[in-house]
Scaffold this motif. Sequence first.
Motif, PDB file in Angstrom:
ATOM      1  N   LEU A 110       0.853  -1.183   0.000  1.00 54.86           N
ATOM      2  CA  LEU A 110       0.000   0.000   0.000  1.00 54.86           C
ATOM      3  C   LEU A 110       0.896   1.242   0.000  1.00 54.86           C
ATOM      4  N   PRO A 111       0.409   2.329  -0.553  1.00 49.31           N
ATOM      5  CA  PRO A 111       1.235   3.541  -0.567  1.00 49.31           C
ATOM      6  C   PRO A 111       1.312   4.185   0.821  1.00 49.31           C
ATOM      7  N   TYR A 112       2.427   4.820   1.074  1.00 49.53           N
ATOM      8  CA  TYR A 112       2.583   5.687   2.253  1.00 49.53           C
ATOM      9  C   TYR A 112       3.174   6.972   1.696  1.00 49.53           C
ATOM     10  N   ILE A 113       2.303   7.929   1.402  1.00 48.98           N
ATOM     11  CA  ILE A 113       2.684   9.142   0.693  1.00 48.98           C
ATOM     12  C   ILE A 113       3.114  10.194   1.708  1.00 48.98           C
ATOM     13  N   GLU A 114       4.325  10.713   1.499  1.00 51.25           N
ATOM     14  CA  GLU A 114       4.876  11.663   2.450  1.00 51.25           C
ATOM     15  C   GLU A 114       5.761  12.671   1.732  1.00 51.25           C
ATOM     16  N   ASN A 115       5.515  13.940   1.984  1.00 53.36           N
ATOM     17  CA  ASN A 115       6.395  15.005   1.512  1.00 53.36           C
ATOM     18  C   ASN A 115       7.233  15.450   2.698  1.00 53.36           C
ATOM     19  N   LYS A 116       8.529  15.541   2.485  1.00 51.12           N
ATOM     20  CA  LYS A 116       9.468  15.798   3.586  1.00 51.12           C
ATOM     21  C   LYS A 116       9.282  17.156   4.255  1.00 51.12           C
ATOM     22  N   SER A 117       8.822  18.159   3.500  1.00 51.89           N
ATOM     23  CA  SER A 117       8.685  19.492   4.073  1.00 51.89           C
ATOM     24  C   SER A 117       7.385  20.134   3.609  1.00 51.89           C
ATOM     25  N   PHE A 118       7.050  21.249   4.242  1.00 52.30           N
ATOM     26  CA  PHE A 118       5.888  22.029   3.839  1.00 52.30           C
ATOM     27  C   PHE A 118       6.055  22.508   2.400  1.00 52.30           C
ATOM     28  N   LEU A 119       7.245  22.998   2.073  1.00 52.43           N
ATOM     29  CA  LEU A 119       7.497  23.519   0.728  1.00 52.43           C
ATOM     30  C   LEU A 119       7.448  22.431  -0.334  1.00 52.43           C
ATOM     31  N   SER A 120       7.960  21.228  -0.018  1.00 51.06           N
ATOM     32  CA  SER A 120       7.880  20.136  -1.005  1.00 51.06           C
ATOM     33  C   SER A 120       6.428  19.709  -1.204  1.00 51.06           C
ATOM     34  N   ALA A 121       5.632  19.752  -0.158  1.00 47.88           N
ATOM     35  CA  ALA A 121       4.209  19.437  -0.289  1.00 47.88           C
ATOM     36  C   ALA A 121       3.496  20.511  -1.103  1.00 47.88           C
ATOM     37  N   LEU A 122       3.843  21.768  -0.874  1.00 47.09           N
ATOM     38  CA  LEU A 122       3.240  22.865  -1.634  1.00 47.09           C
ATOM     39  C   LEU A 122       3.601  22.747  -3.117  1.00 47.09           C
ATOM     40  N   ARG A 123       4.844  22.397  -3.398  1.00 48.78           N
ATOM     41  CA  ARG A 123       5.282  22.190  -4.784  1.00 48.78           C
ATOM     42  C   ARG A 123       4.494  21.038  -5.416  1.00 48.78           C
ATOM     43  N   SER A 124       4.357  19.946  -4.687  1.00 52.75           N
ATOM     44  CA  SER A 124       3.614  18.790  -5.173  1.00 52.75           C
ATOM     45  C   SER A 124       2.148  19.153  -5.436  1.00 52.75           C
ATOM     46  N   HIS A 125       1.590  19.977  -4.578  1.00 49.54           N
ATOM     47  CA  HIS A 125       0.206  20.427  -4.750  1.00 49.54           C
ATOM     48  C   HIS A 125       0.065  21.224  -6.049  1.00 49.54           C
ATOM     49  N   PHE A 126       0.977  22.160  -6.291  1.00 45.25           N
ATOM     50  CA  PHE A 126       0.904  22.952  -7.512  1.00 45.25           C
ATOM     51  C   PHE A 126       1.123  22.088  -8.755  1.00 45.25           C
ATOM     52  N   LEU A 127       1.997  21.092  -8.661  1.00 46.84           N
ATOM     53  CA  LEU A 127       2.229  20.207  -9.807  1.00 46.84           C
ATOM     54  C   LEU A 127       0.989  19.374 -10.130  1.00 46.84           C
ATOM     55  N   ILE A 128       0.290  18.895  -9.100  1.00 42.21           N
ATOM     56  CA  ILE A 128      -0.911  18.101  -9.361  1.00 42.21           C
ATOM     57  C   ILE A 128      -2.025  18.993  -9.920  1.00 42.21           C
ATOM     58  N   LEU A 129      -2.112  20.233  -9.437  1.00 45.40           N
ATOM     59  CA  LEU A 129      -3.101  21.158  -9.999  1.00 45.40           C
ATOM     60  C   LEU A 129      -2.797  21.450 -11.463  1.00 45.40           C
ATOM     61  N   LYS A 130      -1.518  21.607 -11.787  1.00 45.89           N
ATOM     62  CA  LYS A 130      -1.104  21.827 -13.171  1.00 45.89           C
ATOM     63  C   LYS A 130      -1.486  20.627 -14.032  1.00 45.89           C
ATOM     64  N   LYS A 131      -1.246  19.426 -13.505  1.00 47.35           N
ATOM     65  CA  LYS A 131      -1.614  18.188 -14.226  1.00 47.35           C
ATOM     66  C   LYS A 131      -3.127  18.136 -14.469  1.00 47.35           C
TER      67      LYS A 131
END
Length: 139
Positions: A110-131
């Motif tokens: 099963l996945p265990y999804i984790e972003n190491k920092s607030f900024l990496s999570a924010l970047r990931s959020h913007f990338l998924i919105l772009k997708k």
Amino acid sequence: MLDVSWWQFLIGFLLLHIAEGLTMGLVFQLAHVVEGTHFPVPNETGQMEEAWAEHQMYTTANFATHNKLAAFFLGGLNRQIEHHLFPKVCHIHYGEISIIVKKTALEFNLPYIENKSFLSALRSHFLILKKFGREATVD
């Protein structure tokens, strides 16, 4: 009751709600709308295909889990996986619980999804919105 005028009270009230709304919005977006999370839809009978705990693992992500300040100010909501799986357990235990959850997720593929920092999570959020934006314009 207070030594402030009505308009000062109103400004304070609005600022408090804006700040809290922004904080809560960011927390929930970074915990659910990031790369790696799934967005399942119910089947034709309105039921979700996977079990409840599996659903939590697929649709939830953690961020800044080693940041004690984030954990303090967010009340453990930066560990959304553990929060979803164990909502009645105090957040101070999420760090220890996460070790078990990660190991179990690996064991059951099963996945265990984790972003190491607030900024990496924010970047990931913007990338998924772009997708999502690209996918919406293709359809």
